[in-house]
Design an enzyme around this catalytic site. Structure first.
Site, PDB file in Angstrom:
ATOM      1  N   GLU A 274       0.833  -1.195   0.000  1.00 26.45           N
ATOM      2  CA  GLU A 274       0.000   0.000   0.000  1.00 26.45           C
ATOM      3  C   GLU A 274       0.873   1.253   0.000  1.00 26.45           C
ATOM      4  O   GLU A 274       2.004   1.236   0.481  1.00 26.45           O
ATOM      5  CB  GLU A 274      -0.914   0.012   1.236  1.00 26.45           C
ATOM      6  CG  GLU A 274      -1.935  -1.121   1.221  1.00 26.45           C
ATOM      7  CD  GLU A 274      -2.719  -1.247   2.524  1.00 26.45           C
ATOM      8  OE1 GLU A 274      -3.859  -1.716   2.473  1.00 26.45           O
ATOM      9  OE2 GLU A 274      -2.168  -0.883   3.579  1.00 26.45           O
TER      10      GLU A 274
ATOM     11  N   CYS B 205       3.571   8.546   0.588  1.00 23.94           N
ATOM     12  CA  CYS B 205       4.138   7.601   1.553  1.00 23.94           C
ATOM     13  C   CYS B 205       4.231   6.251   0.857  1.00 23.94           C
ATOM     14  O   CYS B 205       3.206   5.690   0.447  1.00 23.94           O
ATOM     15  CB  CYS B 205       3.231   7.537   2.782  1.00 23.94           C
ATOM     16  SG  CYS B 205       3.725   6.321   4.017  1.00 23.94           S
TER      17      CYS B 205
ATOM     18  N   CYS C 107       6.322  -6.776   7.014  1.00 29.43           N
ATOM     19  CA  CYS C 107       7.439  -6.261   7.808  1.00 29.43           C
ATOM     20  C   CYS C 107       7.827  -7.303   8.841  1.00 29.43           C
ATOM     21  O   CYS C 107       6.955  -7.965   9.412  1.00 29.43           O
ATOM     22  CB  CYS C 107       7.038  -4.949   8.503  1.00 29.43           C
ATOM     23  SG  CYS C 107       8.388  -4.182   9.438  1.00 29.43           S
TER      24      CYS C 107
ATOM     25  N   CYS D 104       6.585  -4.833  15.598  1.00 34.69           N
ATOM     26  CA  CYS D 104       6.141  -3.854  16.595  1.00 34.69           C
ATOM     27  C   CYS D 104       4.649  -4.074  16.867  1.00 34.69           C
ATOM     28  O   CYS D 104       3.848  -4.083  15.932  1.00 34.69           O
ATOM     29  CB  CYS D 104       6.381  -2.432  16.101  1.00 34.69           C
ATOM     30  SG  CYS D 104       8.121  -2.074  15.753  1.00 34.69           S
TER      31      CYS D 104
ATOM     32  N   CYS E 105       1.658  -1.727  15.453  1.00 32.70           N
ATOM     33  CA  CYS E 105       1.633  -1.432  14.017  1.00 32.70           C
ATOM     34  C   CYS E 105       0.979  -2.576  13.265  1.00 32.70           C
ATOM     35  O   CYS E 105       1.354  -3.745  13.448  1.00 32.70           O
ATOM     36  CB  CYS E 105       3.060  -1.218  13.510  1.00 32.70           C
ATOM     37  SG  CYS E 105       3.185  -1.011  11.728  1.00 32.70           S
TER      38      CYS E 105
ATOM     39  N   CYS F 121      -0.530   6.544   9.833  1.00 35.90           N
ATOM     40  CA  CYS F 121       0.690   5.894  10.321  1.00 35.90           C
ATOM     41  C   CYS F 121       0.367   4.646  11.137  1.00 35.90           C
ATOM     42  O   CYS F 121      -0.455   4.684  12.043  1.00 35.90           O
ATOM     43  CB  CYS F 121       1.499   6.871  11.177  1.00 35.90           C
ATOM     44  SG  CYS F 121       2.162   8.258  10.261  1.00 35.90           S
TER      45      CYS F 121
END
Length: 424
Positions: free
Chosen positions: A136, A149, A156, A160, A163, A391
């Site tokens: 995305e 962005c 990933c 974390c 996220c 974010c």
């Protein structure tokens, strides 16, 4: 409040450079607090013009038995006109167009969906890669700029817990051309007036989409060079308009320093104390707060570019006044208050998580403490939260198993225990 004593690496570890795509012998795992250092897939996209320097493009064209100037023509179409359509290549003989497009512009991304927010000023794109994974990117129009962005990995491996992408695991790294295609297609849409707000062009790039950019180091560094290089070598963007973020891969930050491309470095810190950051940002168990701040300071000294410190404010977890003061103390101890700018970011809640943004009064006090210490601080504008485009929310698809949910909940409980503990 007592300082946390310095930590020493566990026996047998030597702080490996996690910017490498794979670490031989490392188990692929995504358990609580662990890192996934290897992609589960190693799809290699077809060779593309954007992967090559201008000189390499000329050589590749000559290998086809064509004059080298065709490479410049193709580069102008890609980096200045933002097109790969054979019908647009009007300065190239018609019988050559498809052959050149097949060789230099193989399809790498296709738009699966586009969502709009903020009265059209924010657009979230879902892209399908040539081999199936989804990534995305988010385009944000402001009165004075257009920021894109972009994603550097499918998923990933940094794990974390606050996220959404961190819950996916790492499918694979993106190539230079796959990253640049996000920019090229967005520019094409803007130039044609397809997006709300009229014709325009991307003016700012932030590597804050899916993935840890510095874990896919070489393609990301090459992408920065292409973004910065004058047309038709690249997009001709100023380095100061390019921001590369990292959760804390200190050796890769030092690599970036050596590249001497003065992009803006953004460090996603999220906690000033190692005990809490170990839980919130597991890479901290490899490269702790001191180490990443050391690398960031070296980046500032070498490039003269002020470093951004990203700090997601999570209610009752990392937003206490004493942590704001500790953050100020640790940043100033590295080199004063002038070398950093702090961006506190109200947490964008992720589905399935009970964590949420700080109370506005707490957020205000956090910023005041930083400013009282002479540190520049600005609350980050949160765009696109209603389309999961803000974010920490980007995740093309997250299917959580029972075991993973139990792991995540156990981590949440551990974080809350650490967050509530105040040193004597």
């Amino acid at each position: 409040m007592n300082e946390t004593p310095p930590r020493t690496p566990a026996a047998g570890t030597s702080n490996p450079d996690l910017s490498r795509e794979a670490v031989p012998g490392q188990k692929v795992a995504l358990a609580p607090g662990q890192l996934q250092l290897r992609p589960t897939r190693r799809g290699k996209p077809p060779a593309h013009l954007a992967d090559l320097t201008l000189e390499e493009r000329i050589e590749a064209v000559k290998e086809m038995g064509l004059p080298g100037f065709r490479a410049k023509q193709l580069s102008v179409h890609y980096f200045e006109h933002f097109t790969t359509d054979p019908e647009d290549l009007t300065d190239i003989p018609k019988d050559l167009r498809q052959q050149l497009v097949d060789r230099f512009f193989p399809p790498l991304l296709s738009v699966v969906s586009r969502q709009s927010a903020d009265h059209g000023a924010t657009q979230k794109f879902l892209w399908k890669l040539f081999d199936g994974p989804m990534v995305e990117s988010v385009l944000m129009r402001y009165s004075d700029r257009v920021t894109l962005c972009i994603s550097s990995e499918a998923g990933c491996g940094m794990n974390c817990p606050f996220c959404a992408t961190g819950q996916m695991g790492l499918t694979r790294n993106l190539s230079t051309a796959e990253i640049l295609e996000q920019v090229r297609i967005a520019n094409r849409m803007l130039a044609s007036g397809e997006l709300p707000g009229g014709p325009g062009r991307v003016s700012n790039i932030v590597f804050m989409g899916m993935g840890e950019p510095l874990a896919n180091y070489r393609p990301v560094a090459t992408t920065c060079k292409r973004l910065n290089a004058p047309a038709p070598e690249g997009f001709g963007m100023g380095a100061r308009h390019i921001t590369v973020s990292t959760v804390g891969l200190a050796p890769a930050v030092r690599k970036l320093t050596a590249e001497k491309i003065p992009v803006t470095l953004a460090v996603s810190l999220h906690a000033p104390d190692d005990a809490l950051r170990d839980e919130l940002v597991p890479i901290n168990t490899r490269f702790d707060v001191d180490e990443i701040l050391d690398a960031a300071w070296e980046y500032f000294e070498t490039t003269g570019r002020r470093v951004s410190i990203e700090y997601a404010l999570i209610r009752d977890i990392n937003d206490q006044a004493h942590r704001a003061q500790l953050l100020a103390d640790r940043l100033i101890a590295k080199g004063g208050a002038h070398w950093i700018h702090v961006n506190p970011i109200p947490l964008n809640p992720v589905k399935g998580s009970k964590w949420t943004a700080s109370d506005p009064l707490v957020e205000k006090r956090f910023v005041e403490i930083l400013r009282d210490n002479g540190i520049s601080a600005t609350i980050r504008d949160t765009r696109g939260s209603d389309i999961d485009g803000a974010c920490g929310q980007l995740a093309a698809e997250v299917i959580e198993s029972d075991a993973h949910r139990e792991d995540r909940e156990a981590r949440v409980a551990r974080v809350e225990t650490v967050a509530s503990a105040v040193a004597d």
